[in-house]
Design an enzyme around this catalytic site. Structure first.
Site, PDB file in Angstrom:
ATOM      1  N   ARG A   1     -10.833  55.810  14.745  1.00 30.31           N
ATOM      2  CA  ARG A   1     -11.215  55.061  15.836  1.00 30.31           C
ATOM      3  C   ARG A   1      -9.382  54.162  15.586  1.00 30.31           C
ATOM      4  NH1 ARG A   1     -16.344  53.087  17.009  1.00 30.31           N
ATOM      5  NH2 ARG A   1     -15.387  52.993  18.156  1.00 30.31           N
TER       6      ARG A   1
ATOM      7  N   GLU B   1      -8.986  54.162  25.912  1.00 31.64           N
ATOM      8  CA  GLU B   1      -9.433  55.607  26.418  1.00 31.64           C
ATOM      9  C   GLU B   1     -10.205  56.229  27.193  1.00 31.64           C
ATOM     10  OE1 GLU B   1      -9.641  57.017  21.757  1.00 31.64           O
ATOM     11  OE2 GLU B   1     -11.503  56.860  23.092  1.00 31.64           O
TER      12      GLU B   1
ATOM     13  N   HIS C   1      -9.881  62.629  21.602  1.00 33.92           N
ATOM     14  CA  HIS C   1     -10.819  62.543  21.327  1.00 33.92           C
ATOM     15  C   HIS C   1     -11.766  63.574  20.812  1.00 33.92           C
ATOM     16  CE1 HIS C   1     -13.204  58.225  20.239  1.00 33.92           C
ATOM     17  NE2 HIS C   1     -13.306  59.625  19.941  1.00 33.92           N
TER      18      HIS C   1
END
Length: 323
Positions: free
Chosen positions: A239, A268, A290
């Site tokens: 994370r 993000e 990601h």
């Protein structure tokens, strides 16, 4: 809820799945409305009269809940659920279910892809070949960038759950020594765990597999980088926010660590003023968007589990309930 009636379901961010992921829906009778993306101001209107909402990263706030009188379930298409106001859902009697254990292959493999690419300078060498350096070298090889084996090095793992254990298993196959970090601040550690500070001091590679919570946010900062005696690689496919990003950038530029491979950032997509922007293009830094979770197999498993969670809820036997 009755399986004999048609249940209205809304998915707010279908675009967080690859286009080839099948979204077959639950077995129970239903109507499924898909939205590619949903802005914050659109959420309440798009949920409308739905009983069930599926979200990956679109926040479900108290204000959204107040505008969704028929909502009975939030199906989170991820393991992390920090975008959901779980307390508000609980107060309203709304069930929140997440997905679990789908990433036991895809995330560990991505972590090792980052480790290997950095240890062997794969991206730097590929770029230099494309730029003509091999042709110019005049011999069969050249040594512009460092190359090191994973075998014989120490891997520090922060997080001893499913993903941490899977990473450890791969590490052992590579011939690495594995150290699991005990909780930060713990005065003692029982095997297979070592004190948090010991792991920082002895690791050649550090990888993170814990959820983002108040106690884990910025768990690695300037003080922790100062403890890293072996200039480790820092790998984060967990994370964003577990590692203080400004401190990471400073440590990398100062040579306190050997490299960093990240798949996540605290915001993000990464904004233009993010500390990592200045690191892009460096041979000792890799950033992916990601996608560690996003193998074809894993994304399909997430979708299938979301709909299985919905079926269980409709049957009156909810599973994977959080909060």
């Amino acid at each position: 809820m009755s399986a004999s009636v048609s249940h209205r379901i809304v998915m707010l961010d279908r675009g967080t799945f690859p286009p080839d992921t099948r979204l077959d829906g639950p077995k129970a009778r239903h109507s499924l409305v898909l939205h590619e993306r949903t802005a914050a101001g659109e959420t309440a209107a798009r949920i409308g009269e739905a009983e069930i909402v599926i979200t990956n990263k679109v926040p479900i706030t108290k204000a959204v809940l107040d505008a969704a009188p028929n909502l009975k379930m939030v199906a989170v298409a991820a393991t992390g659920y920090d975008v959901i106001d779980v307390a508000a859902c609980k107060a309203r009697g709304i069930v929140v279910s997440n997905v679990r254990d789908y990433a036991r292959n895809t995330v560990p493999e991505h972590c090792f892809a980052l480790m290997l690419a950095l240890r062997r300078s794969l991206i730097a060498y590929e770029r230099s070949v494309a730029a003509g350096r091999w042709l110019e070298s005049g011999q069969f090889c050249y040594f512009d960038y460092p190359i090191s084996d994973l075998a014989g090095s120490t891997l520090g793992i922060i997080g001893g759950g499913t993903l941490g254990q899977a990473v450890a298993k791969i590490a052992e196959a590579f011939g690495m020594r594995v150290l699991f970090a005990a909780r930060r601040g713990a005065s003692e550690a029982t095997p297979p765990y070592a004190r948090f500070e010991t792991v920082l001091e002895e690791a050649d590679v550090l990888t993170f597999h814990v959820p983002l919570r108040p106690e884990t946010r910025d768990m690695i900062g300037a003080a922790e980088f100062a403890l890293m005696q072996r200039r480790p690689l820092i790998i984060n496919a967990g994370r964003g926010g577990l590692v203080n990003e400004a401190a990471l950038a400073e440590a990398l530029v100062a040579g306190k660590i050997a490299g960093a491979g990240f798949d996540v950032t605290s915001v993000e997509p990464m904004p233009a003023d993010h500390p990592f922007q200045a690191l892009l293009g460096r041979p000792d830094f890799i950033l992916t968007p990601h996608v560690a979770w996003a193998s074809r197999q894993a994304t399909q498993a997430v979708a299938d589990q979301v709909f299985a969670n919905i079926d269980a809820f409709i049957a009156g036997k909810p599973v994977n309930v959080v909060g």
